[in-house]
Design a protein around this motif. Structure first.
Motif, PDB file in Angstrom:
ATOM      1  N   ALA A   1       0.817  -1.148   0.033  1.00 40.16           N
ATOM      2  CA  ALA A   1      -0.072  -0.026  -0.020  1.00 40.16           C
ATOM      3  C   ALA A   1       1.011   1.297  -0.117  1.00 40.16           C
ATOM      4  CB  ALA A   1      -1.011   0.085   1.221  1.00 40.16           C
ATOM      5  N   VAL A   2       1.906   1.208   0.783  1.00 42.43           N
ATOM      6  CA  VAL A   2       2.794   2.454   0.599  1.00 42.43           C
ATOM      7  C   VAL A   2       3.162   2.532  -0.521  1.00 42.43           C
ATOM      8  CG1 VAL A   2       4.837   3.623   1.847  1.00 42.43           C
ATOM      9  CG2 VAL A   2       3.281   2.392   3.275  1.00 42.43           C
ATOM     10  N   HIS A   3       4.010   1.408  -1.102  1.00 42.73           N
ATOM     11  CA  HIS A   3       4.599   1.590  -2.385  1.00 42.73           C
ATOM     12  C   HIS A   3       3.735   1.986  -3.734  1.00 42.73           C
ATOM     13  CE1 HIS A   3       6.332   0.069  -6.039  1.00 42.73           C
ATOM     14  NE2 HIS A   3       7.434   0.253  -5.639  1.00 42.73           N
ATOM     15  N   CYS A   4       2.582   1.348  -3.688  1.00 44.41           N
ATOM     16  CA  CYS A   4       1.725   1.517  -4.701  1.00 44.41           C
ATOM     17  C   CYS A   4       0.575   2.803  -4.571  1.00 44.41           C
ATOM     18  CB  CYS A   4       0.720   0.171  -5.175  1.00 44.41           C
ATOM     19  SG  CYS A   4       1.919  -1.137  -5.521  1.00 44.41           S
TER      20      CYS A   4
ATOM     21  N   ALA B   1      -7.747  -2.231   9.533  1.00 39.77           N
ATOM     22  CA  ALA B   1      -8.789  -0.865   9.062  1.00 39.77           C
ATOM     23  C   ALA B   1      -7.835   0.103   8.347  1.00 39.77           C
ATOM     24  CB  ALA B   1      -8.922  -0.433  10.399  1.00 39.77           C
ATOM     25  N   TRP B   2      -6.629   0.273   8.727  1.00 41.26           N
ATOM     26  CA  TRP B   2      -5.576   1.386   8.009  1.00 41.26           C
ATOM     27  C   TRP B   2      -5.636   0.913   6.385  1.00 41.26           C
ATOM     28  CZ3 TRP B   2      -1.339   1.343   4.953  1.00 41.26           C
ATOM     29  CH2 TRP B   2      -0.983   2.798   4.656  1.00 41.26           C
ATOM     30  N   LEU B   3      -5.363  -0.420   6.284  1.00 37.67           N
ATOM     31  CA  LEU B   3      -5.299  -0.969   5.009  1.00 37.67           C
ATOM     32  C   LEU B   3      -6.542  -0.577   4.098  1.00 37.67           C
ATOM     33  CD1 LEU B   3      -3.598  -4.312   5.242  1.00 37.67           C
ATOM     34  CD2 LEU B   3      -2.584  -2.531   3.786  1.00 37.67           C
ATOM     35  N   ALA B   4      -7.541  -0.898   4.560  1.00 39.34           N
ATOM     36  CA  ALA B   4      -8.925  -0.577   4.030  1.00 39.34           C
ATOM     37  C   ALA B   4      -9.216   0.947   3.737  1.00 39.34           C
ATOM     38  CB  ALA B   4     -10.121  -0.990   4.797  1.00 39.34           C
ATOM     39  N   ALA B   5      -8.788   1.651   4.674  1.00 41.48           N
ATOM     40  CA  ALA B   5      -9.014   3.107   4.491  1.00 41.48           C
ATOM     41  C   ALA B   5      -7.772   3.484   3.290  1.00 41.48           C
ATOM     42  CB  ALA B   5      -8.684   3.952   5.928  1.00 41.48           C
ATOM     43  N   ALA B   6      -6.660   3.134   3.579  1.00 39.99           N
ATOM     44  CA  ALA B   6      -5.919   3.631   2.300  1.00 39.99           C
ATOM     45  C   ALA B   6      -6.198   3.298   0.795  1.00 39.99           C
ATOM     46  CB  ALA B   6      -4.476   2.992   2.765  1.00 39.99           C
ATOM     47  N   GLU B   7      -6.928   2.163   0.909  1.00 38.58           N
ATOM     48  CA  GLU B   7      -7.524   1.515  -0.320  1.00 38.58           C
ATOM     49  C   GLU B   7      -8.454   2.582  -0.868  1.00 38.58           C
ATOM     50  OE1 GLU B   7      -8.347  -2.479  -0.155  1.00 38.58           O
ATOM     51  OE2 GLU B   7      -6.243  -3.069  -0.135  1.00 38.58           O
ATOM     52  N   GLN B   8      -9.465   2.741   0.014  1.00 33.88           N
ATOM     53  CA  GLN B   8     -10.497   4.056  -0.333  1.00 33.88           C
ATOM     54  C   GLN B   8      -9.980   5.386  -0.530  1.00 33.88           C
ATOM     55  OE1 GLN B   8     -13.976   3.626   0.354  1.00 33.88           O
ATOM     56  NE2 GLN B   8     -13.654   1.619  -0.311  1.00 33.88           N
ATOM     57  N   THR B   9      -8.990   5.834  -0.018  1.00 39.62           N
ATOM     58  CA  THR B   9      -8.577   7.316   0.006  1.00 39.62           C
ATOM     59  C   THR B   9      -7.454   7.444  -1.142  1.00 39.62           C
ATOM     60  OG1 THR B   9      -8.616   7.425   2.610  1.00 39.62           O
ATOM     61  CG2 THR B   9      -7.363   9.041   1.478  1.00 39.62           C
TER      62      THR B   9
ATOM     63  N   PRO C   1      -5.867   6.157  -4.663  1.00 39.20           N
ATOM     64  CA  PRO C   1      -5.863   5.040  -5.676  1.00 39.20           C
ATOM     65  C   PRO C   1      -4.213   4.906  -5.986  1.00 39.20           C
ATOM     66  CG  PRO C   1      -5.902   7.503  -6.508  1.00 39.20           C
ATOM     67  CD  PRO C   1      -5.885   7.519  -4.900  1.00 39.20           C
ATOM     68  N   VAL C   2      -4.180   3.504  -6.575  1.00 38.97           N
ATOM     69  CA  VAL C   2      -3.063   3.054  -7.183  1.00 38.97           C
ATOM     70  C   VAL C   2      -2.270   4.067  -8.190  1.00 38.97           C
ATOM     71  CG1 VAL C   2      -1.696   1.160  -8.290  1.00 38.97           C
ATOM     72  CG2 VAL C   2      -3.715   0.630  -6.983  1.00 38.97           C
ATOM     73  N   ILE C   3      -1.147   4.444  -7.983  1.00 32.51           N
ATOM     74  CA  ILE C   3      -0.443   5.386  -8.714  1.00 32.51           C
ATOM     75  C   ILE C   3      -0.079   4.561 -10.032  1.00 32.51           C
ATOM     76  CG2 ILE C   3       1.640   6.752  -8.902  1.00 32.51           C
ATOM     77  CD1 ILE C   3       1.375   6.813  -5.685  1.00 32.51           C
ATOM     78  N   GLN C   4      -0.273   5.188 -11.131  1.00 36.93           N
ATOM     79  CA  GLN C   4       0.086   4.789 -12.433  1.00 36.93           C
ATOM     80  C   GLN C   4       1.480   5.193 -12.770  1.00 36.93           C
ATOM     81  OE1 GLN C   4      -2.178   2.487 -14.089  1.00 36.93           O
ATOM     82  NE2 GLN C   4      -3.306   2.768 -12.029  1.00 36.93           N
ATOM     83  N   ASP C   5       2.166   4.239 -13.323  1.00 41.84           N
ATOM     84  CA  ASP C   5       3.587   4.810 -13.717  1.00 41.84           C
ATOM     85  C   ASP C   5       3.499   5.164 -15.192  1.00 41.84           C
ATOM     86  OD1 ASP C   5       6.080   4.797 -14.909  1.00 41.84           O
ATOM     87  OD2 ASP C   5       6.973   3.141 -13.823  1.00 41.84           O
TER      88      ASP C   5
END
Length: 109
Positions: A22-25, A86-94, A96-100
């Motif tokens: 999550a931190v990376h992507c 819960a943090w993981l779920a919130a990060a996924e909501q908040t 988006p995956v960064i597109q290269d």
């Protein structure tokens, strides 16, 4: 506040790897090289017993929304495995995956 205890707060390696992903992507955007550098040092810190990055360095180099997410993550790691989930779920909501974009431009032709 030292961050050297973070690797010990995860349920198992799978949970740690999910947080690192999550931190990376979702947080480390290489279009912001300075911020990305410190987010990746934090990514590394999640599995290391020594100090890779300090909270003060994060405060100086990471934008407010992402910094708040990291502080919430640190708190979750020090609280419970369920709070990490819960943090993981919130990060996924908040976030988006960064597109290269560099990779996609290169692969298009």
């Amino acid at each position: 506040m030292t961050l050297t205890d973070l690797r010990d707060g995860f349920r198992d390696d799978d949970q740690r790897q999910c947080v690192q992903a999550a931190v990376h992507c979702r947080l480390a955007d290489d279009r912001e090289p300075q911020e990305c550098r410190y987010l990746m040092r934090f990514w590394w810190q999640l599995s290391m017993p020594y100090q890779e990055v300090s909270l003060e360095e994060l405060r100086l180099n990471v934008g407010r929304q992402k910094l708040d997410a990291l502080i919430d993550l640190i708190s979750a790691i020090r609280s419970s495995h369920e709070e990490i989930d819960a943090w993981l779920a919130a990060a996924e909501q908040t976030f988006p995956v960064i597109q290269d974009r560099g990779f996609s431009l290169d692969s298009d032709g």
